[in-house]
Motif scaffolding. Sequence first.
Motif: not given
Length: 159
Positions: A112-125
């Motif tokens: 998931f990401a907020a508007p303008g974020d250059a990166n995703w927050t990732v939950w690999a599992n």
Amino acid sequence: MAATKYNARDCEFEIEDFNTPGTWVAIRTAQGGSGEGGVNTFSVGHEYETTDTTTFASDGRAESQNMQEGKTLTLEGFRLKDKVTGALDPGMALVEAQAARLGEDSLVGFRFAAPGDANWTVWANAHFQLGDSGGGNNDKVGWSVTVTRSGPDSTAAKS
């Protein structure tokens, strides 16, 4: 630039396709995907487990430390279904299929990401648990899922 408020509707959510690892499918919001999106509310939850570190030297004042942190993200909105084919929205269909998987198979990627974020927050599992679905006489059918992180967060560049 100073920090500013941003629209919840502009956040993005994606599930990894367990049939094609590395392929991500949008769980659509009004702005996140083509056409009408179903998700209209989300909330991030935090859960902590602490340990008591109180001793006689604490002089009657409780002491403790965080020992474990858990995270969840709940998505809610409207269930989207094609009137002609009966097919669910692709992201919702994948979430519902993933929620039915058990054991090691219950874990898949979520980001998931907020508007303008250059990166995703990732939950690999992460594992998925569906909420109630339904509605009243004058309602559209509701839909919800709670995603629970298993392990740490990471990040990945948005492309």
